[in-house]
Write an enzyme that holds these catalytic residues in place. Structure first.
Site, PDB file in Angstrom:
ATOM      1  N   HIS A 119       4.861  14.680 -17.560  1.00 44.04           N
ATOM      2  CA  HIS A 119       5.472  13.966 -16.436  1.00 44.04           C
ATOM      3  C   HIS A 119       6.970  13.772 -16.720  1.00 44.04           C
ATOM      4  CE1 HIS A 119       6.401  10.856 -13.518  1.00 44.04           C
ATOM      5  NE2 HIS A 119       5.288  11.195 -12.887  1.00 44.04           N
TER       6      HIS A 119
ATOM      7  N   GLY B  63       2.586   8.539  -6.857  1.00 44.75           N
ATOM      8  CA  GLY B  63       2.946   7.384  -7.684  1.00 44.75           C
ATOM      9  C   GLY B  63       2.953   6.114  -6.850  1.00 44.75           C
TER      10      GLY B  63
ATOM     11  N   ASN C  87      -1.183   8.152  -9.685  1.00 45.58           N
ATOM     12  CA  ASN C  87      -0.557   7.819 -10.968  1.00 45.58           C
ATOM     13  C   ASN C  87      -0.044   6.379 -10.882  1.00 45.58           C
ATOM     14  OD1 ASN C  87       0.871   7.692 -13.334  1.00 45.58           O
ATOM     15  ND2 ASN C  87       2.512   9.081 -12.686  1.00 45.58           N
ATOM     16  N   TRP C  88      -0.798   5.470 -11.478  1.00 52.06           N
ATOM     17  CA  TRP C  88      -0.412   4.043 -11.388  1.00 52.06           C
ATOM     18  C   TRP C  88       0.764   3.702 -12.306  1.00 52.06           C
ATOM     19  CZ3 TRP C  88      -5.624   0.778 -11.461  1.00 52.06           C
ATOM     20  CH2 TRP C  88      -6.324   1.025 -10.265  1.00 52.06           C
ATOM     21  N   LYS C  89       1.130   4.616 -13.170  1.00 51.56           N
ATOM     22  CA  LYS C  89       2.215   4.366 -14.136  1.00 51.56           C
ATOM     23  C   LYS C  89       1.950   3.055 -14.882  1.00 51.56           C
ATOM     24  CE  LYS C  89       5.212   6.788 -10.959  1.00 51.56           C
ATOM     25  NZ  LYS C  89       6.517   7.338 -10.729  1.00 51.56           N
TER      26      LYS C  89
ATOM     27  N   GLU D 232       6.817  18.667  -9.506  1.00 55.43           N
ATOM     28  CA  GLU D 232       7.363  17.338  -9.239  1.00 55.43           C
ATOM     29  C   GLU D 232       8.856  17.333  -9.533  1.00 55.43           C
ATOM     30  OE1 GLU D 232       4.421  13.958  -9.243  1.00 55.43           O
ATOM     31  OE2 GLU D 232       5.152  14.131 -11.265  1.00 55.43           O
TER      32      GLU D 232
ATOM     33  N   GLU E  20       8.920  11.404 -16.225  1.00 57.24           N
ATOM     34  CA  GLU E  20       9.282  10.113 -16.831  1.00 57.24           C
ATOM     35  C   GLU E  20       9.061  10.147 -18.345  1.00 57.24           C
ATOM     36  OE1 GLU E  20       6.991   7.561 -14.288  1.00 57.24           O
ATOM     37  OE2 GLU E  20       8.382   7.957 -12.641  1.00 57.24           O
TER      38      GLU E  20
ATOM     39  N   SER F 248       7.576  11.146  -3.885  1.00 57.30           N
ATOM     40  CA  SER F 248       7.758  10.358  -2.654  1.00 57.30           C
ATOM     41  C   SER F 248       6.816  10.786  -1.521  1.00 57.30           C
ATOM     42  CB  SER F 248       9.220  10.411  -2.196  1.00 57.30           C
ATOM     43  OG  SER F 248      10.059   9.816  -3.166  1.00 57.30           O
TER      44      SER F 248
ATOM     45  N   GLY G 105       9.826   8.663  -6.913  1.00 59.94           N
ATOM     46  CA  GLY G 105      10.159   7.246  -6.765  1.00 59.94           C
ATOM     47  C   GLY G 105      11.480   6.982  -6.044  1.00 59.94           C
TER      48      GLY G 105
HETATM   49  C1  PEP Z   1       4.791  10.403  -9.803  1.00 58.90           C
HETATM   50  O1  PEP Z   1       4.912   9.413 -10.505  1.00 58.90           O
HETATM   51  O2  PEP Z   1       4.281  11.417 -10.279  1.00 58.90           O
HETATM   52  C2  PEP Z   1       5.261  10.356  -8.428  1.00 58.90           C
HETATM   53  C3  PEP Z   1       5.149  11.419  -7.689  1.00 58.90           C
HETATM   54  O3  PEP Z   1       5.789   9.169  -8.001  1.00 58.90           O
HETATM   55  P1  PEP Z   1       6.182   8.794  -6.485  1.00 58.90           P
HETATM   56  O4  PEP Z   1       5.036   9.179  -5.596  1.00 58.90           O
HETATM   57  O5  PEP Z   1       6.422   7.318  -6.511  1.00 58.90           O
HETATM   58  O6  PEP Z   1       7.412   9.562  -6.131  1.00 58.90           O
END
Ligand code: PEP
Length: 251
Positions: free
Chosen positions: A94, A233, A8-10, A166, A96, A212, A172
């Site tokens: 998600h 992410g 997931n490049w966001k 998640e 976010e 993470s 993050g």
């Molecule tokens: C995500 O954005 O779904 C995610 C898991 O981010 P990260 O790996 O940075 O925690």
């Protein structure tokens, strides 16, 4: 079933050049990978950068979509548009988007149904916030997200869905959910799905973990916590680290 690794490049990177560099570095690293399904979810504007992905079998996904097919919905992208652009998956719900864009379970449910209706596979994200966990609400939150998000999703349709657990507090933050806790959560979600659908559906369900993940902890979620993949992410923006993660899973 092959493990599913979703990048997931966001809202990254900031330039087309950067997106191409990232995509091509990952593509090179994936050349000999056979037993892992790798999906990249870039921002919509970079979906075209990946048009040479066939050689590497990297699949594409959207990070969101709208529930309507077409019409006066400024700024939205429809499931069919994603599909016609070569996407196989779409991330929905998600945290976010729930937090920053006030997406409700009802909106997510409409998106899930719209995606399935055009044969786009939803990656349905669920998970509690830090506050909800501290108040002991994790179980009720997950139950409610599942019940509302999957409202009127049939037994047949559920086969198209991957559930991503998640926990928002792990995303993050550099503070992943430990493997033992992750295992408890995967069991809990499977039990909820068994109650809602059936035991055999719950057993077959593909569930992935996100929050993470890095090359040191990635394998544990698959080998010890009953997840069949990962949603990544931050680490997906570092091609060396991302390739390392895929390789630890494929080993
Ligand atoms: C995500 O954005 O779904 C995610 C898991 O981010 P990260 O790996 O940075 O925690």
């Amino acid at each position: 079933m092959k493990p599913l690794i979703v990048a997931n490049w966001k809202c990254n990177p900031q330039t087309l050049k950067g997106a191409k560099l990232l995509f091509n570095s990952i593509k090179r690293g994936m050349k000999k990978i056979r037993n892992v399904e790798v999906v990249i979810c870039p921002p919509f504007v970079y979906l075209l950068t990946s048009d040479k992905r066939q050689a590497t079998k990297i699949k594409l996904g959207g990070q969101n979509c709208f529930w309507k097919g077409k019409g006066p919905f400024t700024g939205e992208v429809s499931p069919k548009q994603l599909l016609n652009f070569g996407c196989k998956y779409v991330i929905l719900g998600h945290s976010e988007r729930r937090i920053y864009f006030d997406e409700t379970d009802e909106m997510i449910n409409k998106k899930i149904k719209a995606a399935i209706s055009v044969k786009l596979n939803p990656i349905f994200c669920i998970g509690e916030t830090k506050e909800e966990r501290e108040k002991g609400q994790t179980q009720s939150i997950l139950k409610s997200q599942i019940e509302k998000g999957l409202k009127k999703v049939s037994k047949k349709e559920i086969e198209k869905i991957t559930i991503a657990y998640e926990p928002a507090w792990a995303i993050g933050t550099g503070k992943p959910c430990d493997t033992e806790e992750a295992q408890k959560m995967s069991l809990l979600i499977r039990k909820m799905m068994a109650r809602k659908y059936s035991l055999s559906i719950a057993k077959k369900l593909r569930m992935i973990y996100g929050g993470s993940v890095n090359s040191k902890n990635a394998r544990d979620y698959i080998k010890e916590a009953d997840f069949q993949g990962l949603l990544i992410g931050g680490a997906s923006l570092d091609p060396k680290e991302f390739i390392k993660i895929v390789k630890t899973i494929s080993a």
